[in-house]
Design a protein around this motif. Structure first.
Motif, mmCIF file in Angstrom:
data_model
loop_
_atom_site.group_PDB
_atom_site.id
_atom_site.type_symbol
_atom_site.label_atom_id
_atom_site.label_comp_id
_atom_site.label_asym_id
_atom_site.label_seq_id
_atom_site.Cartn_x
_atom_site.Cartn_y
_atom_site.Cartn_z
ATOM 1 N N UNK A 1 0.828 -1.200 0.000
ATOM 2 C CA UNK A 1 0.000 0.000 0.000
ATOM 3 C C UNK A 1 0.864 1.253 0.000
ATOM 4 N N UNK A 2 1.888 1.285 0.869
ATOM 5 C CA UNK A 2 2.801 2.427 0.901
ATOM 6 C C UNK A 2 3.463 2.625 -0.462
ATOM 7 N N UNK A 3 3.838 1.523 -1.108
ATOM 8 C CA UNK A 3 4.454 1.580 -2.432
ATOM 9 C C UNK A 3 3.511 2.200 -3.451
ATOM 10 N N UNK B 1 10.220 -2.076 -3.589
ATOM 11 C CA UNK B 1 9.337 -2.100 -4.755
ATOM 12 C C UNK B 1 9.483 -0.834 -5.593
ATOM 13 N N UNK B 2 9.715 0.299 -4.951
ATOM 14 C CA UNK B 2 9.895 1.546 -5.693
ATOM 15 C C UNK B 2 11.115 1.483 -6.610
ATOM 16 N N UNK C 1 11.682 -9.302 -5.001
ATOM 17 C CA UNK C 1 11.215 -8.055 -5.597
ATOM 18 C C UNK C 1 10.335 -8.299 -6.816
ATOM 19 N N UNK C 2 10.710 -9.267 -7.664
ATOM 20 C CA UNK C 2 9.954 -9.512 -8.893
ATOM 21 C C UNK C 2 8.574 -10.079 -8.593
ATOM 22 N N UNK C 3 8.517 -11.066 -7.705
ATOM 23 C CA UNK C 3 7.237 -11.706 -7.370
ATOM 24 C C UNK C 3 6.469 -10.937 -6.303
ATOM 25 N N UNK C 4 7.138 -9.968 -5.672
ATOM 26 C CA UNK C 4 6.544 -9.191 -4.582
ATOM 27 C C UNK C 4 6.033 -10.108 -3.481
ATOM 28 N N UNK C 5 6.830 -11.142 -3.187
ATOM 29 C CA UNK C 5 6.443 -12.151 -2.207
ATOM 30 C C UNK C 5 7.401 -12.138 -1.020
#
Length: 277
Positions: free
Chosen positions: A32-34, A229-230, A253-257
């Motif tokens: 959410x912050x991202x 993520x940014x 980072x790629x999968x955001x997991x």
């Protein structure tokens, strides 16, 4: 070390993710912050390019998640914070091109007034810094991200670089407020600031993963996830590891997991790989 990191990557693919309510909240909050910071980035770029004459009238900006799962970014007046000079609407995951741009000088909504109120209070406290709680570094700036949910009102403070080629983690804070927007407490999320280059200087040995330790908390922080993520499209590494006293957090980072494991298990893998050398 890179062989050990690759082993962890494989393990995180096959092992069951060790998640609990705390880590689920961290991951959700970080994303959410991202999304909100991404909206602020794109909104600021567009405002500076399209509305140069309004720049000196802007008192600040912020982004928030809407009920329709979009991101709104607002720029409010320096002279009257209840007046919105520019309002952008972005997709749920903001792209550079906004869905809507409104420059009709609307009054702020109740939610916007509350967000502006806690953001400005946090900003004033940070820059007054009467108790020397906040730290400031050259070639960096503080970014204030207000978040209001049904249960909490917080302002997250991140430190961003003013130079290219690096990612900064740390020197971040959380200020908490009650339902009347009255200040309750402030806390440090990290004890220090860390700098990671976007890429290795050795082109034949690219960076596979980066790592840092936590003293204050057991898991990776939502502010870490937001920052990673940014900058994920600007770095060559795809994984960041956070080691605390009892836990290890591995963020892809790629999968955001987010994958977590006990530090004892992580050290066992580390030691086994060293023994094979």
């Amino acid at each position: 070390m890179q062989k050990i990191i690759l082993t962890l990557l494989l393990l995180s693919t096959f092992l069951i993710y060790s998640q609990n309510k705390e880590t689920e909240k961290i991951l959700s909050e970080g994303k959410l912050l991202f999304r909100m910071e991404k909206g602020s980035w794109h909104g600021t770029d567009d405002m500076l390019a399209r509305f140069k004459t309004k720049k000196d009238s802007v008192g600040g900006y912020l982004s928030y998640d809407t009920a329709e799962n979009k991101i709104n970014t607002i720029f409010f007046s320096r002279f009257d914070s209840d007046k919105i000079l520019i309002r952008y609407e972005f997709d749920s995951l903001p792209k550079p091109q906004p869905i809507k741009i409104d420059t009709t000088n609307h009054n702020a909504t109740d939610l916007e007034k509350n967000l502006i109120s806690i953001r400005q209070d946090a900003r004033n406290r940070a820059y007054a810094n009467e108790d020397k709680f906040f730290s400031f570094y050259e070639k960096t700036s503080l970014n204030f991200i207000p978040v209001i949910t049904d249960k909490e009102r917080n302002v997250f403070v991140l430190t961003g670089p003013q130079v290219s080629g690096i990612v900064l983690l740390g020197n971040d804070y959380k200020l908490s407020y009650d339902k009347k927007n009255e200040f309750k407490k402030k806390e440090k999320i990290h004890n220090s600031i860390l700098q990671f280059p976007n890429a290795s200087e050795d082109k034949e040995n690219p960076t596979v993963s980066t790592i840092h330790s936590h003293v204050i908390t057991e898991y990776i922080s939502s502010t870490d996830i937001c920052t990673l993520l940014l900058y994920k499209n600007y770095v060559e590494w795809n994984q960041h590891i956070v080691i605390s006293e009892k836990e290890v957090s591995i963020f892809n980072l790629e999968k955001e997991s987010l994958f977590t494991m006990k530090r004892k298990a992580w050290e066992k893998i580390y030691n086994n790989e060293k023994d094979k050398k």
